[in-house]
Design a protein around this motif. Structure first.
Motif, PDB file in Angstrom:
ATOM      1  N   TYR A  81       0.913  -1.499   0.035  1.00 35.98           N
ATOM      2  CA  TYR A  81      -0.105  -0.074  -0.403  1.00 35.98           C
ATOM      3  C   TYR A  81       1.249   1.411  -0.050  1.00 35.98           C
ATOM      4  O   TYR A  81       2.262   1.247   0.596  1.00 35.98           O
ATOM      5  N   GLN A  82       0.367   2.168  -0.561  1.00 33.99           N
ATOM      6  CA  GLN A  82       0.966   3.950  -0.577  1.00 33.99           C
ATOM      7  C   GLN A  82      -0.193   4.522  -0.204  1.00 33.99           C
ATOM      8  O   GLN A  82      -1.039   4.237   0.156  1.00 33.99           O
ATOM      9  N   PRO A  83       0.859   5.827   0.449  1.00 32.62           N
ATOM     10  CA  PRO A  83      -0.034   6.694   0.926  1.00 32.62           C
ATOM     11  C   PRO A  83      -1.409   7.250  -0.417  1.00 32.62           C
ATOM     12  O   PRO A  83      -1.202   7.154  -1.666  1.00 32.62           O
ATOM     13  N   HIS A  84      -2.438   7.263   0.140  1.00 36.37           N
ATOM     14  CA  HIS A  84      -3.576   7.845  -0.620  1.00 36.37           C
ATOM     15  C   HIS A  84      -3.049   9.014  -1.206  1.00 36.37           C
ATOM     16  O   HIS A  84      -3.090   8.901  -2.686  1.00 36.37           O
ATOM     17  N   ALA A  85      -2.707  10.166  -1.245  1.00 32.05           N
ATOM     18  CA  ALA A  85      -2.303  10.940  -2.248  1.00 32.05           C
ATOM     19  C   ALA A  85      -0.790  11.203  -2.844  1.00 32.05           C
ATOM     20  O   ALA A  85      -0.541  11.699  -3.889  1.00 32.05           O
TER      21      ALA A  85
ATOM     22  N   THR B  88      -2.795   5.266  -6.311  1.00 36.87           N
ATOM     23  CA  THR B  88      -2.438   5.350  -7.846  1.00 36.87           C
ATOM     24  C   THR B  88      -1.630   3.798  -7.605  1.00 36.87           C
ATOM     25  O   THR B  88      -0.737   3.942  -6.790  1.00 36.87           O
ATOM     26  N   PRO B  89      -1.624   2.901  -8.907  1.00 36.15           N
ATOM     27  CA  PRO B  89      -0.658   2.075  -8.687  1.00 36.15           C
ATOM     28  C   PRO B  89       0.966   2.428  -8.428  1.00 36.15           C
ATOM     29  O   PRO B  89       1.109   3.277  -9.527  1.00 36.15           O
ATOM     30  N   PRO B  90       1.498   1.777  -7.303  1.00 37.78           N
ATOM     31  CA  PRO B  90       3.371   1.792  -7.788  1.00 37.78           C
ATOM     32  C   PRO B  90       3.843   1.962  -8.731  1.00 37.78           C
ATOM     33  O   PRO B  90       4.698   3.534  -9.144  1.00 37.78           O
TER      34      PRO B  90
ATOM     35  N   ARG C 276      -0.277  19.620  -1.037  1.00 40.72           N
ATOM     36  CA  ARG C 276      -1.187  20.003  -2.373  1.00 40.72           C
ATOM     37  C   ARG C 276      -2.122  19.213  -3.766  1.00 40.72           C
ATOM     38  O   ARG C 276      -3.013  19.789  -3.800  1.00 40.72           O
ATOM     39  N   VAL C 277      -0.444  18.310  -3.699  1.00 41.12           N
ATOM     40  CA  VAL C 277      -0.852  17.856  -4.902  1.00 41.12           C
ATOM     41  C   VAL C 277      -1.007  16.434  -4.659  1.00 41.12           C
ATOM     42  O   VAL C 277      -1.007  15.795  -3.543  1.00 41.12           O
ATOM     43  N   MET C 278      -1.822  16.106  -5.309  1.00 43.24           N
ATOM     44  CA  MET C 278      -2.314  14.756  -5.299  1.00 43.24           C
ATOM     45  C   MET C 278      -2.248  13.672  -6.506  1.00 43.24           C
ATOM     46  O   MET C 278      -2.596  14.538  -7.290  1.00 43.24           O
ATOM     47  N   VAL C 279      -1.718  12.344  -6.418  1.00 44.32           N
ATOM     48  CA  VAL C 279      -1.688  11.669  -7.800  1.00 44.32           C
ATOM     49  C   VAL C 279      -2.496  10.799  -7.204  1.00 44.32           C
ATOM     50  O   VAL C 279      -3.358  10.560  -6.206  1.00 44.32           O
ATOM     51  N   VAL C 280      -3.871  10.535  -8.674  1.00 46.07           N
ATOM     52  CA  VAL C 280      -4.650   9.931  -9.246  1.00 46.07           C
ATOM     53  C   VAL C 280      -4.231   8.488  -9.887  1.00 46.07           C
ATOM     54  O   VAL C 280      -3.206   9.423 -10.785  1.00 46.07           O
ATOM     55  N   SER C 281      -5.678   8.408 -10.196  1.00 48.00           N
ATOM     56  CA  SER C 281      -5.627   7.107 -11.863  1.00 48.00           C
ATOM     57  C   SER C 281      -6.130   7.617 -12.568  1.00 48.00           C
ATOM     58  O   SER C 281      -6.999   7.218 -13.550  1.00 48.00           O
ATOM     59  N   GLY C 282      -5.645   9.237 -13.073  1.00 48.99           N
ATOM     60  CA  GLY C 282      -5.875   9.804 -14.685  1.00 48.99           C
ATOM     61  C   GLY C 282      -6.719  10.713 -14.493  1.00 48.99           C
ATOM     62  O   GLY C 282      -7.226  10.918 -13.106  1.00 48.99           O
ATOM     63  N   ALA C 283      -7.052  11.329 -14.605  1.00 51.33           N
ATOM     64  CA  ALA C 283      -7.876  13.259 -14.733  1.00 51.33           C
ATOM     65  C   ALA C 283      -9.074  12.866 -14.649  1.00 51.33           C
ATOM     66  O   ALA C 283      -9.986  12.763 -13.639  1.00 51.33           O
ATOM     67  N   GLN C 284      -9.489  10.992 -15.109  1.00 45.77           N
ATOM     68  CA  GLN C 284     -11.005  11.236 -14.251  1.00 45.77           C
ATOM     69  C   GLN C 284     -11.498  10.944 -13.173  1.00 45.77           C
ATOM     70  O   GLN C 284     -12.033  11.480 -12.870  1.00 45.77           O
ATOM     71  N   HIS C 285     -10.344   9.809 -13.120  1.00 43.41           N
ATOM     72  CA  HIS C 285     -10.460   9.672 -11.845  1.00 43.41           C
ATOM     73  C   HIS C 285      -9.847  10.995 -11.241  1.00 43.41           C
ATOM     74  O   HIS C 285     -11.009  11.387  -9.690  1.00 43.41           O
ATOM     75  N   GLY C 286      -9.435  11.940 -11.130  1.00 43.13           N
ATOM     76  CA  GLY C 286      -9.197  12.628  -9.893  1.00 43.13           C
ATOM     77  C   GLY C 286     -10.398  13.603 -10.308  1.00 43.13           C
ATOM     78  O   GLY C 286     -11.380  14.423  -9.114  1.00 43.13           O
ATOM     79  N   LEU C 287     -11.256  14.251 -11.589  1.00 41.47           N
ATOM     80  CA  LEU C 287     -12.962  13.909 -11.555  1.00 41.47           C
ATOM     81  C   LEU C 287     -13.664  14.142 -10.741  1.00 41.47           C
ATOM     82  O   LEU C 287     -14.390  14.107  -9.732  1.00 41.47           O
TER      83      LEU C 287
ATOM     84  N   ARG D  94       3.559   9.967  -2.404  1.00 42.03           N
ATOM     85  CA  ARG D  94       4.596   9.315  -1.552  1.00 42.03           C
ATOM     86  C   ARG D  94       5.071  11.001  -1.721  1.00 42.03           C
ATOM     87  O   ARG D  94       4.857  10.890  -2.804  1.00 42.03           O
ATOM     88  N   PRO D  95       5.413  11.671  -0.544  1.00 42.84           N
ATOM     89  CA  PRO D  95       5.986  12.984  -0.754  1.00 42.84           C
ATOM     90  C   PRO D  95       6.608  12.788  -2.331  1.00 42.84           C
ATOM     91  O   PRO D  95       6.979  14.288  -2.290  1.00 42.84           O
ATOM     92  N   ARG D  96       7.920  12.239  -2.840  1.00 43.28           N
ATOM     93  CA  ARG D  96       8.562  12.743  -3.917  1.00 43.28           C
ATOM     94  C   ARG D  96       8.251  12.874  -4.509  1.00 43.28           C
ATOM     95  O   ARG D  96       8.812  13.032  -5.899  1.00 43.28           O
ATOM     96  N   GLU D  97       6.644  12.121  -4.766  1.00 44.17           N
ATOM     97  CA  GLU D  97       5.997  12.172  -5.773  1.00 44.17           C
ATOM     98  C   GLU D  97       5.146  13.021  -6.096  1.00 44.17           C
ATOM     99  O   GLU D  97       5.334  13.835  -6.991  1.00 44.17           O
ATOM    100  N   ARG D  98       5.127  14.112  -5.273  1.00 46.04           N
ATOM    101  CA  ARG D  98       3.974  14.649  -5.017  1.00 46.04           C
ATOM    102  C   ARG D  98       4.413  16.053  -5.550  1.00 46.04           C
ATOM    103  O   ARG D  98       4.374  16.645  -5.792  1.00 46.04           O
TER     104      ARG D  98
END
Length: 445
Positions: free
Chosen positions: A124-128, A323-325, A152-163, A130-134
């Protein structure tokens, strides 16, 4: 009218449509005409047509009437339902690609296999993210004119998932969201699923009509605005700084949440600042690498005001956890080493080339769109119906979309939305010329 008689009328119309006695495009009697002809109550005639529409056999068009649909076209005429088969020239979906992408993926997977912490990618990874990725994404956003802290940045599984997580985390059923009268279908599907009410804004000369937004806000009903100010889909406008500043002013005065979709923004050279840079405390900025790198790379990102991050993180947890690591590792390495920047530049060149090819063939039909866009909007002559053109093109093994999936109003304009990124360049030239021939043929009938 007895149930048996009502059922017999529906069955008779179904039989006439499926046998070809009522061919595609046939205009059916008005509700009142059908009621008078069959001795029905008006409400019963409306039920008959509603049942035929639910079966996908007819479509009602405001101010024009009820028409028999072509059964070869899905009911939505939509990019979300039409599966493009092998051998079809695809102008329905945008799947931009340049020649080196396959080899880039092969190299990335090879390098990933030698990483010392590869086993961590199975956890498992942090929901938003990892800090380096953000932090890597925050660096990327600076090149787009948006300075934002990694927190304030979050990683999601594509822009549609972000919506989806934005809607899930920040909006409630019944909220009113102002949208363009013609807008991205992925948001309208989300709105329907979450029981949001959409308030369409007519198109102005520089984006959505902000006078109309002012009027809606004066009535005290609007909670949020969904907008694509840079390379809007499907009209491809790039709204001016003046337009953006006025929207920001309206949002501040009426306490609106602004959802800024920047999926195609990478195609614009030196656009005005993002809305999120002008209104950082009320704007969600969404984008991803589906169009700039590859549609199969389901990697997106969003930035949000600090006080809204927690709600969106909870929505990420509720939908995908993280999002898948493996995807995240590849995407962030390409952001860091400049691969994304190179691919975006190559695709800007590709988009200009394809747009020029299409515009040359469509010169007499006045297409709408930015010259650097992968999308052109083709209004049809008043006497031409888009579903018939879509069906004829599909029989010619060319897939395009009508306006219907993009319309948020009761009236759907007669138009085609042409996606330019998927077809081979030679096929694109042929397909656009064939579109012109079929549209002209329908116009002359």
């Amino acid at each position: 009218m007895s149930r048996a008689r009502y059922r017999n009328l529906v069955d008779a119309l179904v039989a006439d449509i499926r046998s070809g006695k009522l061919p595609p495009g046939s205009r059916l009697p008005t509700h009142r005409e059908l009621a008078a002809r069959e001795g029905l109550a008006l409400v019963t005639a409306s039920r008959v047509y509603a049942e035929l529409a639910a079966m996908g056999l007819v479509s009602g068009e405001v101010g024009r009437g009820t028409f028999v649909r072509d059964s070869t076209v899905p009911p939505s005429h939509g990019v979300d339902q039409l599966t493009v088969a092998t051998g079809i020239i695809d102008m329905n979906f945008n799947n931009p690609a340049v020649g080196e992408q396959g080899e880039l993926l092969r190299k990335a997977l090879r390098e990933l296999s030698f990483q010392g912490d590869i086993a961590n990618l199975l956890r498992y990874q942090p929901h938003a993210g990892r800090p380096r990725e953000r932090a890597v994404i925050a660096d990327h956003l600076r090149a787009r004119g948006l300075t934002v802290q990694p927190e304030r940045v979050m990683v999601v599984s594509g822009a549609q998932h972000g919506l989806a997580v934005t809607v899930l985390g920040l909006l409630r059923p019944g909220d009113v969201v102002a949208v363009d009268a013609l807008t991205y279908p992925g948001f309208t599907v989300l709105a329907q699923a979450h029981h949001l009410e959409l308030a369409p804004l007519p198109a102005g000369t520089d984006g959505a009509d902000l006078d109309a937004l002012e009027s809606l806000c004066a009535a005290g009903t609007v909670r949020a605005v969904y907008t694509m100010p840079t390379m809007q889909n499907p009209l491809s406008w790039i709204s001016s700084l003046r337009w953006r500043e006025r929207l920001v002013d309206i949002a501040r005065r009426h306490d609106l949440l602004v959802i800024e979709d920047a999926a195609y923004a990478f195609l614009a050279d030196d656009p005005p600042p993002p809305l999120a840079a002008l209104l950082p405390n009320s704007t969600i900025y969404l984008s991803g690498l589906s169009k700039s790198v590859g549609t199969g790379l389901r990697f997106g990102f969003l930035s949000a005001p600090a006080e809204l991050v927690g709600a969106i993180e909870r929505a990420i947890r509720a939908t995908t956890w993280n999002t898948p690591p493996v995807i995240t590792a590849i995407a962030t390495s390409w952001l860091e080493d400049g691969t994304v920047t190179r691919l975006e530049a190559a695709k800007r060149d590709d988009a200009r080339l394809r747009n020029a090819i299409a515009r040359k063939a469509l010169a007499d039909h006045r297409p709408v769109g930015h010259p650097s866009s992968y999308i052109l909007w083709l209004p049809l002559p008043a006497e031409v119906r888009s579903d018939q053109v879509v069906a004829d093109l599909l029989r010619d093994r060319i897939a395009v979309s009508s306006a219907k999936p993009f319309a948020t109003t009761a009236h759907t304009p007669q138009a085609l939305r042409l996606a330019l990124a998927s077809a081979d360049v030679d096929d694109l030239d042929y397909a656009v010329r064939r579109i012109v021939e079929i549209v002209d043929d329908h116009s002359h009938r």
